[in-house]
Design an enzyme around this catalytic site. Sequence first.
Site, PDB file in Angstrom:
ATOM      1  N   MET A  11       0.827  -1.206   0.000  1.00  0.00           N
ATOM      2  CA  MET A  11       0.000   0.000   0.000  1.00  0.00           C
ATOM      3  C   MET A  11       0.865   1.260   0.000  1.00  0.00           C
ATOM      4  O   MET A  11       0.560   2.244  -0.693  1.00  0.00           O
ATOM      5  CB  MET A  11      -0.937  -0.024   1.200  1.00  0.00           C
ATOM      6  CG  MET A  11      -1.856  -1.229   1.245  1.00  0.00           C
ATOM      7  SD  MET A  11      -3.167  -1.164   0.017  1.00  0.00           S
ATOM      8  CE  MET A  11      -4.365  -0.140   0.890  1.00  0.00           C
ATOM      9  N   LYS A 169     -13.637   4.149   8.516  1.00  0.00           N
ATOM     10  CA  LYS A 169     -13.023   2.969   7.897  1.00  0.00           C
ATOM     11  C   LYS A 169     -13.312   1.708   8.710  1.00  0.00           C
ATOM     12  O   LYS A 169     -13.493   0.623   8.144  1.00  0.00           O
ATOM     13  CB  LYS A 169     -11.511   3.170   7.767  1.00  0.00           C
ATOM     14  CG  LYS A 169     -10.752   1.991   7.154  1.00  0.00           C
ATOM     15  CD  LYS A 169     -11.304   1.601   5.790  1.00  0.00           C
ATOM     16  CE  LYS A 169     -10.347   0.724   4.993  1.00  0.00           C
ATOM     17  NZ  LYS A 169      -9.888  -0.485   5.671  1.00  0.00           N
ATOM     18  N   GLU A 176     -18.033  -4.629   5.047  1.00  0.00           N
ATOM     19  CA  GLU A 176     -17.339  -5.549   4.135  1.00  0.00           C
ATOM     20  C   GLU A 176     -17.475  -6.997   4.618  1.00  0.00           C
ATOM     21  O   GLU A 176     -17.730  -7.904   3.818  1.00  0.00           O
ATOM     22  CB  GLU A 176     -15.873  -5.146   4.052  1.00  0.00           C
ATOM     23  CG  GLU A 176     -14.979  -6.058   3.239  1.00  0.00           C
ATOM     24  CD  GLU A 176     -13.525  -5.657   3.400  1.00  0.00           C
ATOM     25  OE1 GLU A 176     -12.770  -6.438   4.017  1.00  0.00           O
ATOM     26  OE2 GLU A 176     -13.149  -4.565   2.934  1.00  0.00           O
TER      27      GLU A 176
END
Length: 297
Positions: A11, A169, A176
């Site tokens: 990332m 998040k 998710e």
Amino acid sequence: MQLGVIGLGRMGRIVVDRTLDAGHDVVAYDVAEGAIESAAKAGAEPADSVADLAEKLGDEKRIWLMVPAGEPVDAALEDLEPHLDGDDIVVDGGNSYFEDSVRRAETTSAAYLDCGTSGGPAGAELGFSLMVGGPEWAYEVLTPVFDAVATGPDGHDRMGEAGSGHYVKMVHNGVEYALMQTYGEGFELLREGRYDLDLETVARTWNNGAVIRSWLLELCEEAFREEGTDLDDVADHVAGGSTGTWTVQEALEQEVPVPLIYQSLAERFGSRSEGRFSRRLANRLRHGFGRHEVARD
């Protein structure tokens, strides 16, 4: 703009590359010398320590941390602290717990931006979705970099005060979990049901106009194409769980019912001792969106 990036894993390297591609300058550091050398070949200025990175950035430092959540973030901040003041900005782009981000914002000399980052390795080409918390002035200063690292101006925004970026998040990851569980259960019923179905065909058809089309469903199609309808040797073991646990804990504290997220977390923990097809698909989906290693039987 000149950006310092600490942490050059998958990332972090995407942050470096997309920032460079947008015409900005990058000073890069990692504990692994090979990662520094690779970033330098891509056009970043290498630094041989955190102190060296801070020195190369000059008086107004803009630094992006992309290191594992927890102690590595605190260690990086401890190394940076002697070199920071109130005109500097530090971004934590990892999956930190939001209360840790609040604490760090209060104790760090620089302006602290907690940045929830979603998109996985696919962000190398498409860009990330960035959820940012912290001082508005610091967010505005770093907007050109956020434009570069995200999918574009619509791919990032300031959520609110310190901690809010990682809070959003955290909940994103809980959602998710539930979506992965739902797709897994649906495909398990199709596999065990009345007809002999090609699940790759089902996923592809659903993805072309159906109400439940999504990137995760595209990754289901990829999984069946590459692994076969039965997922062959993909293990019924789903790793991870920290961010989903935080989501459920916060829901309990706020007295908000989240039965689907809780159940998906329980299924994930249960996968470590039992066997189900739905969890085998979730295992493979984590490789699809994050290129996490696929546990296999």
